[in-house]
Scaffold this motif. Structure first.
Motif, PDB file in Angstrom:
ATOM      1  N   THR A 147       0.808  -1.217   0.000  1.00 31.61           N
ATOM      2  CA  THR A 147       0.000   0.000   0.000  1.00 31.61           C
ATOM      3  C   THR A 147       0.845   1.273   0.000  1.00 31.61           C
ATOM      4  OG1 THR A 147      -1.689  -1.193   1.234  1.00 31.61           O
ATOM      5  CG2 THR A 147      -1.891   1.187   1.180  1.00 31.61           C
ATOM      6  N   LEU A 148       1.907   1.269   0.795  1.00 29.40           N
ATOM      7  CA  LEU A 148       2.691   2.486   0.997  1.00 29.40           C
ATOM      8  C   LEU A 148       4.073   2.434   0.365  1.00 29.40           C
ATOM      9  CD1 LEU A 148       1.878   2.850   4.782  1.00 29.40           C
ATOM     10  CD2 LEU A 148       0.714   3.962   2.875  1.00 29.40           C
ATOM     11  N   ASN A 149       4.446   1.259  -0.103  1.00 29.96           N
ATOM     12  CA  ASN A 149       5.789   1.045  -0.638  1.00 29.96           C
ATOM     13  C   ASN A 149       6.848   1.337   0.416  1.00 29.96           C
ATOM     14  OD1 ASN A 149       7.365   0.058  -2.726  1.00 29.96           O
ATOM     15  ND2 ASN A 149       7.821   2.107  -3.491  1.00 29.96           N
ATOM     16  N   LEU A 150       6.512   1.055   1.662  1.00 29.82           N
ATOM     17  CA  LEU A 150       7.411   1.231   2.802  1.00 29.82           C
ATOM     18  C   LEU A 150       7.193   0.083   3.778  1.00 29.82           C
ATOM     19  CD1 LEU A 150       6.854   4.974   3.830  1.00 29.82           C
ATOM     20  CD2 LEU A 150       8.931   4.030   2.846  1.00 29.82           C
ATOM     21  N   ALA A 151       8.250  -0.360   4.412  1.00 31.22           N
ATOM     22  CA  ALA A 151       8.119  -1.300   5.521  1.00 31.22           C
ATOM     23  C   ALA A 151       7.607  -0.519   6.733  1.00 31.22           C
ATOM     24  CB  ALA A 151       9.469  -1.918   5.837  1.00 31.22           C
ATOM     25  N   PRO A 152       6.952  -1.174   7.683  1.00 32.28           N
ATOM     26  CA  PRO A 152       6.469  -0.455   8.869  1.00 32.28           C
ATOM     27  C   PRO A 152       7.579   0.319   9.594  1.00 32.28           C
ATOM     28  CG  PRO A 152       5.482  -2.624   8.793  1.00 32.28           C
ATOM     29  CD  PRO A 152       6.522  -2.583   7.704  1.00 32.28           C
ATOM     30  N   THR A 153       8.759  -0.259   9.709  1.00 27.99           N
ATOM     31  CA  THR A 153       9.851   0.448  10.391  1.00 27.99           C
ATOM     32  C   THR A 153      10.306   1.675   9.597  1.00 27.99           C
ATOM     33  OG1 THR A 153      11.407  -1.127   9.437  1.00 27.99           O
ATOM     34  CG2 THR A 153      10.700  -1.533  11.702  1.00 27.99           C
ATOM     35  N   ALA A 154      10.287   1.586   8.279  1.00 31.16           N
ATOM     36  CA  ALA A 154      10.635   2.741   7.445  1.00 31.16           C
ATOM     37  C   ALA A 154       9.566   3.818   7.559  1.00 31.16           C
ATOM     38  CB  ALA A 154      10.811   2.320   5.994  1.00 31.16           C
ATOM     39  N   TYR A 155       8.299   3.399   7.600  1.00 32.30           N
ATOM     40  CA  TYR A 155       7.199   4.352   7.805  1.00 32.30           C
ATOM     41  C   TYR A 155       7.397   5.087   9.123  1.00 32.30           C
ATOM     42  CZ  TYR A 155       2.559   6.156   8.814  1.00 32.30           C
ATOM     43  OH  TYR A 155       1.520   6.979   9.150  1.00 32.30           O
ATOM     44  N   ARG A 156       7.682   4.327  10.172  1.00 28.00           N
ATOM     45  CA  ARG A 156       7.871   4.928  11.494  1.00 28.00           C
ATOM     46  C   ARG A 156       9.017   5.939  11.467  1.00 28.00           C
ATOM     47  NH1 ARG A 156       8.226   0.890  16.254  1.00 28.00           N
ATOM     48  NH2 ARG A 156       6.039   1.363  16.485  1.00 28.00           N
ATOM     49  N   ALA A 157      10.118   5.573  10.875  1.00 33.72           N
ATOM     50  CA  ALA A 157      11.266   6.478  10.818  1.00 33.72           C
ATOM     51  C   ALA A 157      10.949   7.738  10.017  1.00 33.72           C
ATOM     52  CB  ALA A 157      12.462   5.756  10.207  1.00 33.72           C
ATOM     53  N   ARG A 158      10.230   7.578   8.936  1.00 28.97           N
ATOM     54  CA  ARG A 158       9.933   8.713   8.059  1.00 28.97           C
ATOM     55  C   ARG A 158       8.885   9.659   8.637  1.00 28.97           C
ATOM     56  NH1 ARG A 158       8.272   8.227   1.677  1.00 28.97           N
ATOM     57  NH2 ARG A 158       8.172  10.446   1.304  1.00 28.97           N
ATOM     58  N   PHE A 159       7.885   9.102   9.304  1.00 29.59           N
ATOM     59  CA  PHE A 159       6.754   9.920   9.751  1.00 29.59           C
ATOM     60  C   PHE A 159       6.664  10.075  11.259  1.00 29.59           C
ATOM     61  CE2 PHE A 159       5.522   8.306   5.574  1.00 29.59           C
ATOM     62  CZ  PHE A 159       5.245   9.498   4.941  1.00 29.59           C
ATOM     63  N   ARG A 160       7.688   9.670  11.991  1.00 28.66           N
ATOM     64  CA  ARG A 160       7.656   9.765  13.456  1.00 28.66           C
ATOM     65  C   ARG A 160       7.407  11.200  13.877  1.00 28.66           C
ATOM     66  NH1 ARG A 160       8.896   7.031  17.940  1.00 28.66           N
ATOM     67  NH2 ARG A 160       9.521   5.236  16.703  1.00 28.66           N
ATOM     68  N   SER A 161       6.417  11.374  14.727  1.00 27.70           N
ATOM     69  CA  SER A 161       6.092  12.692  15.267  1.00 27.70           C
ATOM     70  C   SER A 161       5.046  12.518  16.344  1.00 27.70           C
ATOM     71  CB  SER A 161       5.551  13.612  14.174  1.00 27.70           C
ATOM     72  OG  SER A 161       4.246  13.218  13.817  1.00 27.70           O
ATOM     73  N   THR A 162       4.553  13.626  16.830  1.00 23.75           N
ATOM     74  CA  THR A 162       3.466  13.590  17.791  1.00 23.75           C
ATOM     75  C   THR A 162       2.138  13.853  17.104  1.00 23.75           C
ATOM     76  OG1 THR A 162       3.832  15.917  18.303  1.00 23.75           O
ATOM     77  CG2 THR A 162       4.925  14.295  19.718  1.00 23.75           C
ATOM     78  N   ARG A 163       2.161  13.990  15.766  1.00 21.56           N
ATOM     79  CA  ARG A 163       0.915  14.215  15.023  1.00 21.56           C
ATOM     80  C   ARG A 163       0.019  12.996  15.136  1.00 21.56           C
ATOM     81  NH1 ARG A 163       4.526  16.111  10.931  1.00 21.56           N
ATOM     82  NH2 ARG A 163       4.469  14.033  10.051  1.00 21.56           N
ATOM     83  N   THR A 164      -1.286  13.240  15.061  1.00 20.58           N
ATOM     84  CA  THR A 164      -2.232  12.131  15.040  1.00 20.58           C
ATOM     85  C   THR A 164      -2.730  11.871  13.633  1.00 20.58           C
ATOM     86  OG1 THR A 164      -4.054  13.629  15.563  1.00 20.58           O
ATOM     87  CG2 THR A 164      -2.990  12.498  17.416  1.00 20.58           C
ATOM     88  N   SER A 165      -2.352  12.724  12.687  1.00 23.17           N
ATOM     89  CA  SER A 165      -2.735  12.512  11.296  1.00 23.17           C
ATOM     90  C   SER A 165      -1.573  12.911  10.403  1.00 23.17           C
ATOM     91  CB  SER A 165      -3.988  13.315  10.943  1.00 23.17           C
ATOM     92  OG  SER A 165      -3.742  14.684  11.099  1.00 23.17           O
TER      93      SER A 165
END
Length: 71
Positions: free
Chosen positions: A30-48
């Motif tokens: 779906t995202l062309n990212l592994a979950p760990t890569a998603y986490r690293a790329r989008f890590r923040s305190t945002r909820t969206s």
């Protein structure tokens, strides 16, 4: 995923994916990212996701654990 530090196995179980492997396949497809890569790329305190981001809540509404896997 963005704000927590739980292992992918834990997140997958809490999210209803059934297994970490299923969650990894859905993320990759779906995202062309592994979950760990998603986490690293989008890590923040945002909820969206940020405005203009290719990631949207609709992405997971279409491909979440209750929907058939798009594999």
């Amino acid at each position: 995923m963005e704000a927590g530090d739980d292992p992918v196995d834990t997140v997958a179980a809490q999210s209803g994916f059934g297994s970490a492997e299923t969650m990894r396949r859905v993320f990759q497809h779906t995202l062309n990212l592994a979950p760990t890569a998603y986490r690293a790329r989008f890590r923040s305190t945002r909820t969206s996701p940020p405005s203009g981001s290719p990631i949207s809540t609709n992405t997971f509404n279409r491909c979440g654990p209750s929907a058939p896997l798009p594999i």
